[in-house]
Design a protein around this motif. Sequence first.
Motif, PDB file in Angstrom:
ATOM      1  N   TRP A 105      -0.234   0.020  -6.277  1.00 47.25           N
ATOM      2  CA  TRP A 105      -1.636  -0.310  -6.434  1.00 47.25           C
ATOM      3  C   TRP A 105      -1.796  -1.510  -7.364  1.00 47.25           C
ATOM      4  O   TRP A 105      -0.912  -1.829  -8.155  1.00 47.25           O
ATOM      5  CB  TRP A 105      -2.404   0.891  -6.963  1.00 47.25           C
ATOM      6  CG  TRP A 105      -3.870   0.625  -7.167  1.00 47.25           C
ATOM      7  CD1 TRP A 105      -4.563   0.709  -8.338  1.00 47.25           C
ATOM      8  CD2 TRP A 105      -4.808   0.215  -6.173  1.00 47.25           C
ATOM      9  NE1 TRP A 105      -5.886   0.375  -8.123  1.00 47.25           N
ATOM     10  CE2 TRP A 105      -6.063   0.056  -6.803  1.00 47.25           C
ATOM     11  CE3 TRP A 105      -4.713  -0.057  -4.806  1.00 47.25           C
ATOM     12  CZ2 TRP A 105      -7.213  -0.351  -6.132  1.00 47.25           C
ATOM     13  CZ3 TRP A 105      -5.850  -0.456  -4.127  1.00 47.25           C
ATOM     14  CH2 TRP A 105      -7.080  -0.599  -4.770  1.00 47.25           C
ATOM     15  N   SER A 230       1.260  -6.502  -4.284  1.00 51.74           N
ATOM     16  CA  SER A 230       0.737  -5.232  -3.771  1.00 51.74           C
ATOM     17  C   SER A 230       0.402  -5.350  -2.298  1.00 51.74           C
ATOM     18  O   SER A 230      -0.489  -6.110  -1.910  1.00 51.74           O
ATOM     19  CB  SER A 230      -0.515  -4.819  -4.558  1.00 51.74           C
ATOM     20  OG  SER A 230      -1.134  -3.699  -3.962  1.00 51.74           O
ATOM     21  N   TRP A 232      -0.571  -2.603  -0.717  1.00 53.01           N
ATOM     22  CA  TRP A 232      -1.728  -1.712  -0.582  1.00 53.01           C
ATOM     23  C   TRP A 232      -3.024  -2.508  -0.614  1.00 53.01           C
ATOM     24  O   TRP A 232      -3.993  -2.164   0.087  1.00 53.01           O
ATOM     25  CB  TRP A 232      -1.737  -0.652  -1.681  1.00 53.01           C
ATOM     26  CG  TRP A 232      -0.895   0.540  -1.400  1.00 53.01           C
ATOM     27  CD1 TRP A 232       0.136   1.017  -2.166  1.00 53.01           C
ATOM     28  CD2 TRP A 232      -0.986   1.427  -0.278  1.00 53.01           C
ATOM     29  NE1 TRP A 232       0.694   2.131  -1.586  1.00 53.01           N
ATOM     30  CE2 TRP A 232       0.019   2.408  -0.425  1.00 53.01           C
ATOM     31  CE3 TRP A 232      -1.809   1.473   0.850  1.00 53.01           C
ATOM     32  CZ2 TRP A 232       0.219   3.435   0.503  1.00 53.01           C
ATOM     33  CZ3 TRP A 232      -1.616   2.490   1.779  1.00 53.01           C
ATOM     34  CH2 TRP A 232      -0.618   3.453   1.599  1.00 53.01           C
TER      35      TRP A 232
END
Length: 256
Positions: A105, A230, A232
Motif C-alpha cells: 500500500w 506500489s 496496489w
Amino acid sequence: MDSHNPEQPPVITPARRPPKIWKFWGTMLWGLFVFAAMFVGQIAVVAYFVLRQGGPIDMAAAIHVVGGGLTISLSVIMDCRRCCWRCGSRYVLAHAFADYLALRWTSWKNLFLGLAALVVLVAGWELLSRALGREASPGFMGDVLKSAQADGAIWLLVIAFAVAAPISEELFARGFLYRGWSESLLRVPGAIVLSSLAWTALHLQYDWFFFGEIFSIGLLFGYLRYRTNSTWLTIILHGLNNLAATMQTILLAGNG
C-alpha cells in the motif's frame, strides 16, 4: 533466561533472500507465456459458449459469441485467475510474490494525487474526442453492454471490468513486466514505455484514438508505479477508471 541456557540456544532466523529478477529476456519470455495463457483462457470460454449454443459451428457463430457481454465478462475473469496464478507461480513464497510485484500500500496522499492526475488526463482526452466529433465511449463498449443486459449479466460485466481486469492487467504490466525491465538495460523510462505498449496491445478491440488514450494512461500508471513503488495504487486507479467508463456507457445507453 533461555538465551543464556546452553541446552536451549536461541533460534536464529535465516535472512530472506531477495527474489530473483528476470531482467529483459526472462521477463519477455515469461510475459509471452502469461499472455498466451490469458489468450487460451479466452478461447476456452468462447469455445464453451459456441458449443452450448448448439447448431452449426462456424465463423459467424463464433463472432457472435465473442462479442457477447457474458462471454467477455467470463473471459476477463478467467484472465485474472490465470494471470495471478502464472505470475504467482514464479514465486512460491508470499513475501517474494508481494515484493516482486510491489503489492504494498501507499499513502492516501499518493492515492489522491494519482486520482487527480488520472482525472485531468482522461478529461483532456474527452475534450479532444468532442473536438474531433467522436463518440463519448467506444462502440465496442455499447455493444457489450447491450449484450450483457440481454443476458442479465450487467453485474458480472461490472465485476469483470472494474475488478478482474485491473488486477490481472496491472499485475502483468506494472507488476511483472515493469519490475524485470526496469532492472535491465531499459531502466525505468524504457520499462514504463515498453510495459505501456504491452498493456495497450491487450486492448485490440479499440481504434487508434483509444489506443492513444490507453497508452497515455499506461505511461501515467507506470510513472506512479515508479514513484510510489506500489502496484496496489495502479490497480485501484485502473479499477476506478474502468468503473467510471462502464457507468458512463450505461448512462449513455439509458439516455439513447
